[in-house]
Scaffold this motif. Structure first.
Motif, PDB file in Angstrom:
ATOM      1  N   VAL A 191      44.412  69.449  49.495  1.00  0.00           N
ATOM      2  CA  VAL A 191      43.113  70.123  49.570  1.00  0.00           C
ATOM      3  C   VAL A 191      42.257  69.777  48.355  1.00  0.00           C
ATOM      4  N   LEU A 192      41.000  69.446  48.622  1.00  0.00           N
ATOM      5  CA  LEU A 192      39.993  69.328  47.570  1.00  0.00           C
ATOM      6  C   LEU A 192      39.160  70.600  47.648  1.00  0.00           C
ATOM      7  N   ASP A 193      39.304  71.472  46.637  1.00  0.00           N
ATOM      8  CA  ASP A 193      38.614  72.760  46.706  1.00  0.00           C
ATOM      9  C   ASP A 193      37.150  72.639  46.279  1.00  0.00           C
ATOM     10  N   SER A 194      36.427  73.736  46.379  1.00  0.00           N
ATOM     11  CA  SER A 194      34.989  73.725  46.083  1.00  0.00           C
ATOM     12  C   SER A 194      34.680  73.462  44.609  1.00  0.00           C
ATOM     13  N   ASN A 195      35.700  73.590  43.735  1.00  0.00           N
ATOM     14  CA  ASN A 195      35.521  73.290  42.317  1.00  0.00           C
ATOM     15  C   ASN A 195      35.851  71.835  41.985  1.00  0.00           C
ATOM     16  N   GLY A 196      36.236  71.064  42.998  1.00  0.00           N
ATOM     17  CA  GLY A 196      36.575  69.664  42.788  1.00  0.00           C
ATOM     18  C   GLY A 196      38.016  69.435  42.372  1.00  0.00           C
ATOM     19  N   GLU A 197      38.848  70.469  42.431  1.00  0.00           N
ATOM     20  CA  GLU A 197      40.259  70.345  42.067  1.00  0.00           C
ATOM     21  C   GLU A 197      41.087  70.027  43.306  1.00  0.00           C
TER      22      GLU A 197
ATOM     23  N   GLN B 203      53.833  59.024  44.105  1.00  0.00           N
ATOM     24  CA  GLN B 203      53.389  58.062  45.106  1.00  0.00           C
ATOM     25  C   GLN B 203      51.951  58.366  45.512  1.00  0.00           C
ATOM     26  N   ARG B 204      51.212  57.322  45.808  1.00  0.00           N
ATOM     27  CA  ARG B 204      49.833  57.482  46.268  1.00  0.00           C
ATOM     28  C   ARG B 204      49.851  58.088  47.666  1.00  0.00           C
ATOM     29  N   VAL B 205      49.064  59.152  47.852  1.00  0.00           N
ATOM     30  CA  VAL B 205      49.001  59.801  49.161  1.00  0.00           C
ATOM     31  C   VAL B 205      47.617  59.696  49.794  1.00  0.00           C
ATOM     32  N   ALA B 206      46.593  59.469  48.981  1.00  0.00           N
ATOM     33  CA  ALA B 206      45.224  59.374  49.495  1.00  0.00           C
ATOM     34  C   ALA B 206      44.316  58.858  48.397  1.00  0.00           C
ATOM     35  N   ALA B 207      43.120  58.480  48.809  1.00  0.00           N
ATOM     36  CA  ALA B 207      42.062  58.173  47.850  1.00  0.00           C
ATOM     37  C   ALA B 207      41.250  59.444  47.656  1.00  0.00           C
ATOM     38  N   LEU B 208      40.905  59.735  46.426  1.00  0.00           N
ATOM     39  CA  LEU B 208      40.106  60.912  46.125  1.00  0.00           C
ATOM     40  C   LEU B 208      38.792  60.879  46.906  1.00  0.00           C
ATOM     41  N   SER B 209      38.220  59.702  47.042  1.00  0.00           N
ATOM     42  CA  SER B 209      36.937  59.548  47.743  1.00  0.00           C
ATOM     43  C   SER B 209      37.058  59.826  49.243  1.00  0.00           C
ATOM     44  N   GLU B 210      38.265  59.830  49.788  1.00  0.00           N
ATOM     45  CA  GLU B 210      38.484  60.109  51.209  1.00  0.00           C
ATOM     46  C   GLU B 210      38.579  61.603  51.508  1.00  0.00           C
ATOM     47  N   LEU B 211      38.783  62.424  50.472  1.00  0.00           N
ATOM     48  CA  LEU B 211      38.968  63.852  50.692  1.00  0.00           C
ATOM     49  C   LEU B 211      37.624  64.551  50.857  1.00  0.00           C
ATOM     50  N   GLU B 212      37.569  65.473  51.811  1.00  0.00           N
ATOM     51  CA  GLU B 212      36.376  66.281  52.022  1.00  0.00           C
ATOM     52  C   GLU B 212      36.543  67.607  51.317  1.00  0.00           C
TER      53      GLU B 212
ATOM     54  N   VAL C 207      54.949  79.129  49.736  1.00  0.00           N
ATOM     55  CA  VAL C 207      55.175  77.716  50.007  1.00  0.00           C
ATOM     56  C   VAL C 207      55.240  76.995  48.661  1.00  0.00           C
ATOM     57  N   PRO C 208      55.919  75.869  48.587  1.00  0.00           N
ATOM     58  CA  PRO C 208      55.963  75.139  47.315  1.00  0.00           C
ATOM     59  C   PRO C 208      54.595  74.572  46.940  1.00  0.00           C
ATOM     60  N   VAL C 209      54.368  74.448  45.636  1.00  0.00           N
ATOM     61  CA  VAL C 209      53.140  73.862  45.100  1.00  0.00           C
ATOM     62  C   VAL C 209      53.550  72.639  44.275  1.00  0.00           C
ATOM     63  N   TYR C 210      52.953  71.504  44.570  1.00  0.00           N
ATOM     64  CA  TYR C 210      53.334  70.251  43.925  1.00  0.00           C
ATOM     65  C   TYR C 210      52.295  69.822  42.895  1.00  0.00           C
ATOM     66  N   ALA C 211      52.782  69.191  41.843  1.00  0.00           N
ATOM     67  CA  ALA C 211      51.898  68.658  40.806  1.00  0.00           C
ATOM     68  C   ALA C 211      51.151  67.447  41.363  1.00  0.00           C
ATOM     69  N   VAL C 212      49.845  67.415  41.114  1.00  0.00           N
ATOM     70  CA  VAL C 212      48.987  66.327  41.576  1.00  0.00           C
ATOM     71  C   VAL C 212      48.477  65.568  40.361  1.00  0.00           C
ATOM     72  N   VAL C 213      48.501  64.243  40.455  1.00  0.00           N
ATOM     73  CA  VAL C 213      47.963  63.385  39.401  1.00  0.00           C
ATOM     74  C   VAL C 213      46.837  62.560  40.011  1.00  0.00           C
ATOM     75  N   ILE C 214      45.696  62.537  39.339  1.00  0.00           N
ATOM     76  CA  ILE C 214      44.572  61.704  39.768  1.00  0.00           C
ATOM     77  C   ILE C 214      44.520  60.506  38.826  1.00  0.00           C
ATOM     78  N   ASP C 215      44.594  59.302  39.390  1.00  0.00           N
ATOM     79  CA  ASP C 215      44.544  58.069  38.610  1.00  0.00           C
ATOM     80  C   ASP C 215      43.420  57.214  39.191  1.00  0.00           C
ATOM     81  N   GLY C 216      42.255  57.285  38.560  1.00  0.00           N
ATOM     82  CA  GLY C 216      41.089  56.603  39.123  1.00  0.00           C
ATOM     83  C   GLY C 216      40.699  57.288  40.422  1.00  0.00           C
ATOM     84  N   ASP C 217      40.788  56.554  41.531  1.00  0.00           N
ATOM     85  CA  ASP C 217      40.484  57.110  42.851  1.00  0.00           C
ATOM     86  C   ASP C 217      41.755  57.466  43.622  1.00  0.00           C
TER      87      ASP C 217
END
Length: 109
Positions: free
Chosen positions: A30-36, A4-13, A86-96
């Motif tokens: 979290v958007l880390d300093s490496n862009g991941e 499910q969509r949780v945010a826009a990549l462009s909205e993350l700091e 804590v659990p770690v979830y798989a993240v998928v980036i699809d466009g933004d």
């Protein structure tokens, strides 16, 4: 269940966390300093504290209340007082779009 969509990549700091919820599962995104982008369980295992209110440092997220830092890659605590991961979830980036399926944990092996 599907992602499910949780945010826009462009909205993350960068180097900041936000709280998202998917099907009642709270997560710190979290958007880390490496862009991941990382998604871990939002509740500190030491206390009932939102990790999304904490501090991002590299690939860690530190609980603001008691200072336990968790690896964004493995979910493992890196210092006391927390000792449970804590659990770690798989993240998928699809466009933004940032997508997460709360039933799919990230392979940390």
């Amino acid at each position: 269940m599907s992602a499910q969509r949780v945010a826009a990549l462009s909205e993350l700091e960068q180097d900041a966390a936000i709280r998202v919820e998917v099907d009642g599962v709270p997560m710190a995104l979290v958007l880390d300093s490496n862009g991941e982008v990382h998604a871990i369980g939002d509740t500190c295992t030491h206390g009932d504290i939102s990790l999304a209110e904490g501090f991002v440092d590299g690939e860690t997220l530190e609980c603001w209340a008691h200072g336990s830092a968790f690896s964004l890659r493995t979910g493992k605590p890196l210092n006391l007082p927390a000792y449970e991961p804590v659990p770690v979830y798989a993240v998928v980036i699809d466009g933004d779009d940032v997508l997460i399926d709360p039933t799919i944990l990230k392979d940390i092996s």
